[in-house]
Design an enzyme around this catalytic site. Structure first.
Site, PDB file in Angstrom:
ATOM      1  CG  ASP A 119      -0.162  -0.111   2.540  1.00 49.79           C
ATOM      2  OD1 ASP A 119       1.084  -0.181   2.506  1.00 49.79           O
ATOM      3  OD2 ASP A 119      -0.817  -0.137   3.603  1.00 49.79           O
ATOM      4  CB  CYS A 126       5.538  -2.311   2.023  1.00 47.67           C
ATOM      5  SG  CYS A 126       6.642  -1.569   0.783  1.00 47.67           S
ATOM      6  CG  HIS A 177       6.340  -5.413  -1.179  1.00 47.59           C
ATOM      7  ND1 HIS A 177       5.430  -4.474  -0.745  1.00 47.59           N
ATOM      8  CD2 HIS A 177       6.162  -6.503  -0.380  1.00 47.59           C
ATOM      9  CE1 HIS A 177       4.731  -4.973   0.255  1.00 47.59           C
ATOM     10  NE2 HIS A 177       5.166  -6.195   0.498  1.00 47.59           N
TER      11      HIS A 177
END
Length: 287
Positions: free
Chosen positions: A152, A155, A271
């Protein structure tokens, strides 16, 4: 006869609403990824295409199922087609032959794009499996396993928050990160430049970047981790599949926080995940 018609009308209107909601979701996703980040924008394009294709397939299946349920209603198909073509004012648009030709060409383009997308997604899935296997080995040697964080935009901060022994919000971590970077601007400014032009950031551009850390779900990286290590006075280890472990804040003696940096696990690009102790059953199985 009227009941199937009304049911079809409700379904078509629901499809229209679902498409509007999906477009709003897609717009929010686009707003979360900077236009200058070409790699993440490409991943975003793939994810958007996947979502749109899934919805289109779902709607087609629902329509086919409905037609199978009411095979004897000869006028129903015409009603459905008119509903599907209605604009927001419920006026049936008139299409010229040229418009129809353009639509057919557009359909062919979409079909080619879907084939390309499918190929790229398969390619990406291969990279993802390879990355997961390598990370599993690296973490397993440390009796750790990956703990997934939501993709989102927060992270990295969530992964830090997950491992702290005291309670702190993501908003607080973002605020403290930005504050530290602004108070030590000379330590950070030389590392910032425009991703497209290569021009070094001005002080105003850097301060604007710091404000975005607080205001937006902007993605954090190694410089933000450097600031966080000083704020928390704690070393931070970043584990990657194909690179040596990066240790930030080695000058601090506390037990390091451990983050996992993944390139392919998230459809939107790079990520961060957290870690947790390897479960006893997994340890036993590995032995």
């Amino acid at each position: 006869m009227e009941d199937p018609q009304r049911e079809r009308q409700r379904m078509v209107r629901r499809h229209h609403l679902e498409k509007k909601e999906l477009q709003a979701r897609i717009q929010a996703m686009k707003n979360s990824v900077p236009k200058s980040d070409k790699r993440r924008r490409k991943q975003l394009f793939l994810e958007v295409a996947r979502l749109e294709a899934e919805m289109e397939q779902k709607h087609c299946q629902e329509l086919e199922k409905f037609q199978e349920s009411f095979p004897d209603n000869s006028n129903l198909e015409g009603v459905a087609e008119n509903l599907a073509k209605m604009d927001l004012e419920n006026q049936p648009p008139r299409q010229s032959r040229e418009q129809k030709r353009r639509e057919r060409r557009a359909a062919l383009v979409r079909e080619r794009q879907e084939r390309v997308l499918e190929s790229e997604m398969e390619h990406l899935a291969g990279f993802r499996r390879d990355e997961e296997e390598k990370l599993s080995v690296i973490l397993g040697a440390k009796n750790l396993e990956m703990k997934n964080m939501p993709a989102d935009g927060h992270c990295m901060y969530r992964a830090i928050q997950d491992q702290l022994v005291f309670s702190v919000t993501v908003e607080s971590l973002r605020s403290r990160t930005a504050d530290y970077m602004q108070r030590h601007i000379d330590d950070f400014l030389p590392f910032f430049s425009d991703s497209e032009t290569g021009d070094a950031y001005s002080r105003d551009e850097f301060l604007s970047y710091c404000k975005d850390i607080v205001r937006n779900a902007s993605w954090g990286g190694q410089l933000e981790l450097r600031a966080l290590s000083h704020v928390l006075q704690t070393p931070i280890e970043v584990i990657q599949a194909d690179s040596p472990v990066v240790v930030i804040g080695e000058e601090y003696a506390k037990k390091p926080l451990v983050l996992v940096y993944v390139r392919y696990a998230c459809n939107l690009g790079e990520h961060y995940n957290s870690v947790k102790p390897l479960e006893a059953s997994a340890v036993g199985g590995a032995a």
